[in-house]
Design a protein around this motif. Structure first.
Motif, short mmCIF file in Angstrom:
data_model
loop_
_atom_site.label_atom_id
_atom_site.label_comp_id
_atom_site.label_asym_id
_atom_site.label_seq_id
_atom_site.Cartn_x
_atom_site.Cartn_y
_atom_site.Cartn_z
N ALA B 81 8.02 10.03 2.19
CA ALA B 81 7.77 9.36 2.11
C ALA B 81 8.42 8.05 3.66
O ALA B 81 7.76 7.34 4.18
N GLY B 82 9.75 8.66 4.17
CA GLY B 82 9.92 8.25 5.01
C GLY B 82 9.58 8.64 6.29
O GLY B 82 9.25 8.51 7.61
N MET B 83 8.97 10.69 6.24
CA MET B 83 7.76 10.34 7.45
C MET B 83 6.12 10.40 7.70
O MET B 83 6.41 8.75 8.39
N LEU B 84 6.21 9.42 6.28
CA LEU B 84 5.30 8.82 6.43
C LEU B 84 5.12 7.03 6.82
O LEU B 84 4.58 6.81 7.56
N LEU B 88 4.74 8.59 11.03
CA LEU B 88 3.00 8.01 11.36
C LEU B 88 2.98 6.82 11.04
O LEU B 88 1.66 5.99 11.26
N GLY B 89 3.65 5.81 10.92
CA GLY B 89 3.70 4.50 10.93
C GLY B 89 3.07 3.79 9.89
O GLY B 89 2.25 2.36 10.58
N LEU B 90 2.99 4.50 8.74
CA LEU B 90 1.86 3.94 7.43
C LEU B 90 2.81 3.12 7.61
O LEU B 90 4.02 2.57 7.10
N ASN B 91 2.00 1.82 6.49
CA ASN B 91 2.26 0.94 5.81
C ASN B 91 3.78 1.45 4.47
O ASN B 91 2.78 2.61 3.84
N PRO B 92 4.90 0.64 4.85
CA PRO B 92 5.89 1.22 4.22
C PRO B 92 6.16 1.58 2.49
O PRO B 92 5.57 2.61 1.94
#
Lengths: 312, 319
Positions: B81-84, B88-92
């Protein structure tokens, strides 16, 4: 300079007691929260107890020191211990932060509850202001890595054992070790281990790294457990004198490694003094005295030359 | 047999609830701080994370299975979750959802290995715990992922009417799963398989499919606990979940879930987790030395488990 800082801190602490500041009480309760159950932190606690006795003697106040240590070096567990400590409404909490970012929300809860804070062997999270008691971690690391470079004649392969990578003090030491090694063109950093402040893990990591790097010249570490594990690995591999090590801190096992010649020396913090000043700063804070941003407890390079009388 | 088990569960839940209430009452007398609103909040918040893992573990134990890798699944999914969201800047929120789906995949994988290879779940999941922890360290190099966006942090830190948000999430899920376990055909199949697997197969229950589904559910809940912990801490710590597995098993046993399967309730397991949480809390509040805390906590758990075993023999003549 360091002596001046000590003197100022002692004066402030005693003045708080003697001047009978507005909120002075007859008794205080301070909680010490280390990173983990560990002999180094027992020495911090010893220093804290000494401070309690000193305050009783000089200011006539009863100071209870409660030592609450997480069973593992996990910030989740440390936060739980911290929360439970806050629930008991102590006058102050001194903590060695495992991870400044992750500790921050609970430390903010402590401040909101009116609990005074001090950090020992670590620095407060960004945006929070309370006294940090310890030494210049970068200076401590550089003292060790410069010594190793000197032992290797400015040439050779070296390795670093990281402690808990998220611990601010361990991370600062790690970066400063790297900075020193990078400044010598003939020194090559070939391996890094992570021991999470655990001697057994350090021993396993060091043994593996030395197997895969038979021409390794020497080691430095970022935590107190690391050099003890490295020393055991050096002894087991029969590499005393062939692989150099400059250790960290002054645990009894570390001192023994220096005595045995497995480690050349150790760049040591002063855990007892850190514990002592943690209580002093909390006491000042609880009495409304503005405490300094940092209290530098100094660094000692322990070698065979100055072992006599050094914490044995 | 099934009706007897469900009756037994209700009785067991009642006993565990009484023990928990008594423990809370005694703790309130022992420590003046115990009943404070702040202390109640921290107990609830702590219970939220372990409660989610315990719910999944309890469902597996009802089948007669265990998953030792649930803690490491939680930790790995927290890191994912943290990496995404950070790297990667995805919506949290999407990142958290994807991380929970990864948890479901890991649970599914465990289930497929257990059923497909006919391996003992205890042994298989000990090995898989090493795999998931290893992947975690490969991804993070042991370093936490910081700067978790503030917009998701309320899921871990927030409160609604003074009740921690993660506790509310856990309670809703645990109650939902309890209802499913006791009132749906799926739940009845779980009890039937846990009680007597060959008989369940003879009745036409697709035992392997049910097993795989429950492993997937447990992985999902562990991943949810891991991602909520990331929201709580504001960083994705590689060590998240390291200390979740043994308490999740102990809590389920204290709560009346039999390790042999077929007996118990997820709700009882949550109450069991509550008992462990209160014990751990009061030990610290009472100022017990850290060197004694593990001993006392362990002895109390052994006493609670012994009490459970003895009460079964006396009340139901069943071991």
């Amino acid at each position: 300079m360091k002596k001046m800082v000590f003197g100022a801190a002692v004066a402030a602490a005693v003045m708080a007691g003697l001047s009978g500041a507005a909120v002075a009480k007859d008794s205080y309760r301070f909680v010490i929260v280390p990173k983990v159950v560990h002999p180094w932190f027992d020495l911090v606690n010893d220093g804290a107890m000494e401070a309690a006795a000193y305050l009783k003697e000089t200011a006539g106040v009863d100071v209870e020191v409660e030592y609450l240590a997480p069973q593992t070096a996990s910030v989740v567990e440390q936060n739980q211990i911290l929360e439970r400590a806050i629930a008991t409404r102590p006058d102050g909490i001194a903590i060695d932060l495992l991870d400044a970012s992750a500790n921050k929300p609970v430390l903010e809860e402590a401040q909101q509850a009116g609990v005074k804070l001090a950090a020992f062997d670590s620095v407060p999270p960004d945006g929070m202001v309370f006294t940090a008691i310890g030494n210049d971690f970068c200076e401590q690391a550089k003292l060790a890595s410069e010594r190793l470079v000197e032992l290797l004649g400015g040439k050779g392969k070296v390795a670093i054992m990281q402690g808990v990578p998220t611990a601010p003090n361990h991370n600062i030491r790690y970066e400063c070790h790297k900075e020193v090694f990078a400044s010598y063109p003939d020194i090559e950093l070939v391996a890094e281990g992570i021991d999470n402040d655990d001697i057994e893990t350090a021993q396993k990591q060091a043994a593996t790294i030395m197997q895969s790097n038979p021409d390794l010249g020497g080691w430095v570490a970022c935590d107190a457990a690391g050099p003890i594990g490295i020393g055991q690995a050096i002894k087991e591999a029969g590499l005393e004198g062939k692989v150099q090590m400059v250790g960290l801190d002054n645990l009894p096992d570390m001192i023994t490694l220096v005595e045995e010649g497995v480690a050349d020396s150790s760049s040591s913090t002063r855990p007892q003094i850190q514990g002592f000043y943690s209580v002093m700063m909390l006491y000042d804070g609880a009495n409304g005295i503005v405490t300094p941003k940092t209290v530098d407890t100094g660094i000692l390079l322990i070698s065979k030359d100055n072992l006599e009388g050094e914490l044995r | 047999m099934k009706l007897k088990n469900i009756g037994f569960s209700t009785m067991q839940i009642g006993i565990v609830a009484i023990v928990l209430a008594a423990l809370i009452a005694v703790s309130s007398l022992v420590s003046e701080y115990f009943a404070s609103s702040y202390n109640m909040m921290i107990i609830a918040r702590s219970l939220a994370f372990i409660g989610l893992v315990t719910t999944g573990q309890a469902m597996l134990m009802l089948l007669g299975e265990l998953d030792i890798s649930l803690g490491t699944i939680g930790g790995l999914c927290g890191v994912i979750a943290g990496m995404l969201m950070v790297n990667l800047g995805l919506n949290p929120f999407v990142s958290m959802l994807l991380a929970v789906m990864f948890g479901a995949l890991f649970g599914l994988f465990n289930g497929l290995l257990v059923t497909g290879l006919g391996l003992h779940s205890l042994v298989l999941t000990i090995a898989m715990a090493g795999v998931y922890k290893g992947i975690n360290l490969v991804l993070t190099k042991g370093v936490a992922i910081t700067n978790i966006p503030e917009q998701v942090q309320f899921l871990g830190r927030g409160q609604v009417w003074g009740i921690p948000v993660p506790f509310i999430i856990m309670l809703v899920i645990a109650l939902l799963i309890t209802v499913i376990a006791h009132k749906s055909p799926f739940g009845r199949y779980i009890f039937a398989i846990g009680d007597n697997p060959p008989a369940a197969r003879m009745l036409g229950i697709k035992t392997n499919r049910i097993r795989i589904m429950v492993f997937t559910l447990a992985g999902t809940l562990a991943a949810l606990a891991g991602t909520l912990m990331v929201a709580r801490l504001g960083t994705a710590q590689p060590s998240i979940g390291d200390s979740w597995v043994l308490p999740s098993i102990a809590a389920a046993v204290i709560g009346g879930v039999a390790t042999t399967g077929g007996v118990g309730s997820p709700l009882g397991a949550i109450l069991g987790a509550g008992i462990i949480g209160v014990i751990e809390n009061i030990i610290v509040l009472y100022g017990v030395s850290p060197y004694w805390q593990g001993v006392i906590s362990g002895v109390v758990v052994v006493l609670a488990i012994s009490f459970d075993s003895i009460s079964r023999r006396f009340l139901f003549g069943r071991h």
